[in-house]
Design a protein around this motif. Structure first.
Motif, PDB file in Angstrom:
ATOM      1  N   ASP A  10       0.813  -1.221   0.000  1.00 37.20           N
ATOM      2  CA  ASP A  10       0.000   0.000   0.000  1.00 37.20           C
ATOM      3  C   ASP A  10       0.846   1.271   0.000  1.00 37.20           C
ATOM      4  OD1 ASP A  10      -2.255  -1.572   0.089  1.00 37.20           O
ATOM      5  OD2 ASP A  10      -2.497  -1.404   2.261  1.00 37.20           O
ATOM      6  N   ILE A  11       2.136   1.126   0.236  1.00 42.20           N
ATOM      7  CA  ILE A  11       3.030   2.273   0.326  1.00 42.20           C
ATOM      8  C   ILE A  11       3.758   2.438  -0.998  1.00 42.20           C
ATOM      9  CG2 ILE A  11       5.004   3.267   1.534  1.00 42.20           C
ATOM     10  CD1 ILE A  11       4.261   1.394   3.884  1.00 42.20           C
ATOM     11  N   LYS A  12       3.623   3.584  -1.596  1.00 41.46           N
ATOM     12  CA  LYS A  12       4.321   3.881  -2.854  1.00 41.46           C
ATOM     13  C   LYS A  12       5.326   4.981  -2.578  1.00 41.46           C
ATOM     14  CE  LYS A  12       2.441   1.182  -5.832  1.00 41.46           C
ATOM     15  NZ  LYS A  12       3.205   0.121  -6.411  1.00 41.46           N
ATOM     16  N   ASN A  13       6.563   4.716  -2.924  1.00 35.27           N
ATOM     17  CA  ASN A  13       7.611   5.714  -2.781  1.00 35.27           C
ATOM     18  C   ASN A  13       7.693   6.493  -4.082  1.00 35.27           C
ATOM     19  OD1 ASN A  13       9.829   7.228  -2.306  1.00 35.27           O
ATOM     20  ND2 ASN A  13      11.186   5.538  -1.798  1.00 35.27           N
ATOM     21  N   SER A  14       7.332   7.749  -4.044  1.00 39.92           N
ATOM     22  CA  SER A  14       7.297   8.556  -5.266  1.00 39.92           C
ATOM     23  C   SER A  14       8.612   9.290  -5.514  1.00 39.92           C
ATOM     24  CB  SER A  14       6.152   9.552  -5.204  1.00 39.92           C
ATOM     25  OG  SER A  14       6.344  10.436  -4.128  1.00 39.92           O
ATOM     26  N   LYS A  15       9.595   9.107  -4.657  1.00 39.96           N
ATOM     27  CA  LYS A  15      10.861   9.822  -4.833  1.00 39.96           C
ATOM     28  C   LYS A  15      11.525   9.476  -6.161  1.00 39.96           C
ATOM     29  CE  LYS A  15      15.233  10.816  -2.814  1.00 39.96           C
ATOM     30  NZ  LYS A  15      15.822  11.454  -1.749  1.00 39.96           N
ATOM     31  N   LYS A  16      11.461   8.185  -6.568  1.00 33.25           N
ATOM     32  CA  LYS A  16      12.082   7.791  -7.831  1.00 33.25           C
ATOM     33  C   LYS A  16      11.490   8.563  -9.003  1.00 33.25           C
ATOM     34  CE  LYS A  16      11.337   3.413  -7.322  1.00 33.25           C
ATOM     35  NZ  LYS A  16      11.203   1.989  -7.548  1.00 33.25           N
ATOM     36  N   SER A  17      10.179   8.769  -8.968  1.00 37.32           N
ATOM     37  CA  SER A  17       9.533   9.402 -10.110  1.00 37.32           C
ATOM     38  C   SER A  17       9.803  10.898 -10.176  1.00 37.32           C
ATOM     39  CB  SER A  17       8.025   9.140 -10.071  1.00 37.32           C
ATOM     40  OG  SER A  17       7.465   9.704  -8.905  1.00 37.32           O
ATOM     41  N   SER A  18      10.295  11.485  -9.094  1.00 34.80           N
ATOM     42  CA  SER A  18      10.578  12.920  -9.129  1.00 34.80           C
ATOM     43  C   SER A  18      12.079  13.203  -8.999  1.00 34.80           C
ATOM     44  CB  SER A  18       9.817  13.622  -7.997  1.00 34.80           C
ATOM     45  OG  SER A  18      10.285  13.167  -6.747  1.00 34.80           O
ATOM     46  N   ASN A  49      26.042   3.402  -9.340  1.00 32.27           N
ATOM     47  CA  ASN A  49      25.286   2.534  -8.439  1.00 32.27           C
ATOM     48  C   ASN A  49      23.861   3.046  -8.243  1.00 32.27           C
ATOM     49  OD1 ASN A  49      27.434   0.793  -8.098  1.00 32.27           O
ATOM     50  ND2 ASN A  49      28.167   1.810  -6.247  1.00 32.27           N
ATOM     51  N   SER A  50      23.693   4.346  -8.152  1.00 35.70           N
ATOM     52  CA  SER A  50      22.352   4.920  -8.000  1.00 35.70           C
ATOM     53  C   SER A  50      21.496   4.633  -9.231  1.00 35.70           C
ATOM     54  CB  SER A  50      22.434   6.431  -7.774  1.00 35.70           C
ATOM     55  OG  SER A  50      23.073   6.707  -6.554  1.00 35.70           O
ATOM     56  N   MET A  51      22.087   4.796 -10.425  1.00 39.53           N
ATOM     57  CA  MET A  51      21.343   4.512 -11.656  1.00 39.53           C
ATOM     58  C   MET A  51      20.935   3.044 -11.704  1.00 39.53           C
ATOM     59  SD  MET A  51      23.031   6.739 -14.725  1.00 39.53           S
ATOM     60  CE  MET A  51      24.719   6.256 -14.509  1.00 39.53           C
ATOM     61  N   ARG A  52      21.870   2.168 -11.380  1.00 41.88           N
ATOM     62  CA  ARG A  52      21.562   0.736 -11.395  1.00 41.88           C
ATOM     63  C   ARG A  52      20.482   0.395 -10.378  1.00 41.88           C
ATOM     64  NH1 ARG A  52      27.581  -1.928 -12.261  1.00 41.88           N
ATOM     65  NH2 ARG A  52      27.427  -2.065 -14.533  1.00 41.88           N
ATOM     66  N   ASN A  53      20.521   1.008  -9.202  1.00 42.32           N
ATOM     67  CA  ASN A  53      19.489   0.759  -8.191  1.00 42.32           C
ATOM     68  C   ASN A  53      18.111   1.154  -8.696  1.00 42.32           C
ATOM     69  OD1 ASN A  53      21.175  -0.349  -6.264  1.00 42.32           O
ATOM     70  ND2 ASN A  53      21.573   1.624  -5.268  1.00 42.32           N
ATOM     71  N   VAL A  54      18.025   2.292  -9.365  1.00 46.49           N
ATOM     72  CA  VAL A  54      16.743   2.750  -9.907  1.00 46.49           C
ATOM     73  C   VAL A  54      16.234   1.762 -10.962  1.00 46.49           C
ATOM     74  CG1 VAL A  54      15.669   4.538 -11.334  1.00 46.49           C
ATOM     75  CG2 VAL A  54      17.095   5.185  -9.400  1.00 46.49           C
ATOM     76  N   VAL A  55      17.111   1.336 -11.863  1.00 41.84           N
ATOM     77  CA  VAL A  55      16.698   0.427 -12.944  1.00 41.84           C
ATOM     78  C   VAL A  55      16.326  -0.946 -12.391  1.00 41.84           C
ATOM     79  CG1 VAL A  55      17.479  -0.763 -15.022  1.00 41.84           C
ATOM     80  CG2 VAL A  55      17.960   1.656 -14.729  1.00 41.84           C
ATOM     81  N   GLY A  57      15.307  -1.605  -9.402  1.00 38.92           N
ATOM     82  CA  GLY A  57      14.047  -1.437  -8.678  1.00 38.92           C
ATOM     83  C   GLY A  57      12.867  -1.482  -9.633  1.00 38.92           C
ATOM     84  N   TYR A  58      13.032  -0.854 -10.796  1.00 40.00           N
ATOM     85  CA  TYR A  58      12.000  -0.922 -11.834  1.00 40.00           C
ATOM     86  C   TYR A  58      11.801  -2.367 -12.286  1.00 40.00           C
ATOM     87  CZ  TYR A  58       9.908  -0.643 -16.454  1.00 40.00           C
ATOM     88  OH  TYR A  58       9.110  -0.854 -17.548  1.00 40.00           O
ATOM     89  N   ASN A  59      12.895  -3.115 -12.432  1.00 32.17           N
ATOM     90  CA  ASN A  59      12.796  -4.534 -12.795  1.00 32.17           C
ATOM     91  C   ASN A  59      11.896  -5.281 -11.809  1.00 32.17           C
ATOM     92  OD1 ASN A  59      14.445  -4.487 -15.049  1.00 32.17           O
ATOM     93  ND2 ASN A  59      16.224  -5.348 -14.021  1.00 32.17           N
ATOM     94  N   ARG A  60      12.133  -5.077 -10.529  1.00 24.30           N
ATOM     95  CA  ARG A  60      11.330  -5.758  -9.497  1.00 24.30           C
ATOM     96  C   ARG A  60       9.865  -5.356  -9.585  1.00 24.30           C
ATOM     97  NH1 ARG A  60      15.699  -4.444  -6.496  1.00 24.30           N
ATOM     98  NH2 ARG A  60      14.662  -2.650  -5.577  1.00 24.30           N
ATOM     99  N   ASP A  61       9.609  -4.061  -9.699  1.00 22.49           N
ATOM    100  CA  ASP A  61       8.234  -3.561  -9.697  1.00 22.49           C
ATOM    101  C   ASP A  61       7.467  -3.976 -10.942  1.00 22.49           C
ATOM    102  OD1 ASP A  61       8.884  -2.359  -7.308  1.00 22.49           O
ATOM    103  OD2 ASP A  61       9.095  -0.343  -8.160  1.00 22.49           O
ATOM    104  N   ALA A  62       8.132  -3.961 -12.111  1.00 26.21           N
ATOM    105  CA  ALA A  62       7.444  -4.207 -13.376  1.00 26.21           C
ATOM    106  C   ALA A  62       7.641  -5.631 -13.897  1.00 26.21           C
ATOM    107  CB  ALA A  62       7.928  -3.207 -14.431  1.00 26.21           C
ATOM    108  N   GLY A  63       8.463  -6.430 -13.232  1.00 27.34           N
ATOM    109  CA  GLY A  63       8.712  -7.786 -13.702  1.00 27.34           C
ATOM    110  C   GLY A  63       9.509  -7.833 -14.995  1.00 27.34           C
ATOM    111  N   GLU A  64      10.339  -6.828 -15.225  1.00 23.89           N
ATOM    112  CA  GLU A  64      11.146  -6.756 -16.439  1.00 23.89           C
ATOM    113  C   GLU A  64      12.497  -7.440 -16.226  1.00 23.89           C
ATOM    114  OE1 GLU A  64      10.271  -5.701 -19.311  1.00 23.89           O
ATOM    115  OE2 GLU A  64       8.486  -4.521 -18.921  1.00 23.89           O
ATOM    116  N   ASN A  65      13.273  -7.558 -17.305  1.00 17.88           N
ATOM    117  CA  ASN A  65      14.602  -8.167 -17.229  1.00 17.88           C
ATOM    118  C   ASN A  65      15.605  -7.261 -17.936  1.00 17.88           C
ATOM    119  OD1 ASN A  65      16.598  -9.978 -16.662  1.00 17.88           O
ATOM    120  ND2 ASN A  65      16.074 -11.397 -18.303  1.00 17.88           N
ATOM    121  N   ILE A  66      15.836  -6.088 -17.354  1.00 17.18           N
ATOM    122  CA  ILE A  66      16.771  -5.121 -17.927  1.00 17.18           C
ATOM    123  C   ILE A  66      18.121  -5.307 -17.252  1.00 17.18           C
ATOM    124  CG2 ILE A  66      17.280  -2.672 -18.212  1.00 17.18           C
ATOM    125  CD1 ILE A  66      14.197  -2.287 -18.313  1.00 17.18           C
TER     126      ILE A  66
END
Length: 86
Positions: A10-18, A49-55, A57-66
């Protein structure tokens, strides 16, 4: 004061999107399996490392394989979407 336990989903962290990495995240969403890769420059290992963490994290959330691959001599990293295996 009301205190309640809520599910982590239920908790969405919006920091990545901004953050300053939003353009990277937007570009990563456009990657196609087996298609072109993104070439992104960085200044130091901390930024990489920050860029990789963001990407990732997107992999986990979206089920992607980047995946990512760092150029050994330049401050450049490549992000690409791995081809789907059958």
């Amino acid at each position: 004061m009301d205190i309640n336990f809520v599910s982590r989903t239920d908790i969405k962290n919006s920091k990545k999107s901004s953050s300053k990495y939003k353009p990277l995240l937007d570009a990563v969403k456009k990657l196609e399996s087996g298609g072109k890769a993104l070439e992104v420059s960085f200044e130091d290992e901390k930024e990489l490392n920050s860029m990789r963490n963001v990407v990732y994290g997107y992999n986990r959330d979206a089920g992607e394989n980047i995946k990512s691959s760092k150029h050994p001599d330049k401050n450049v990293v490549f992000f690409y979407k791995k081809e789907e295996e059958e």
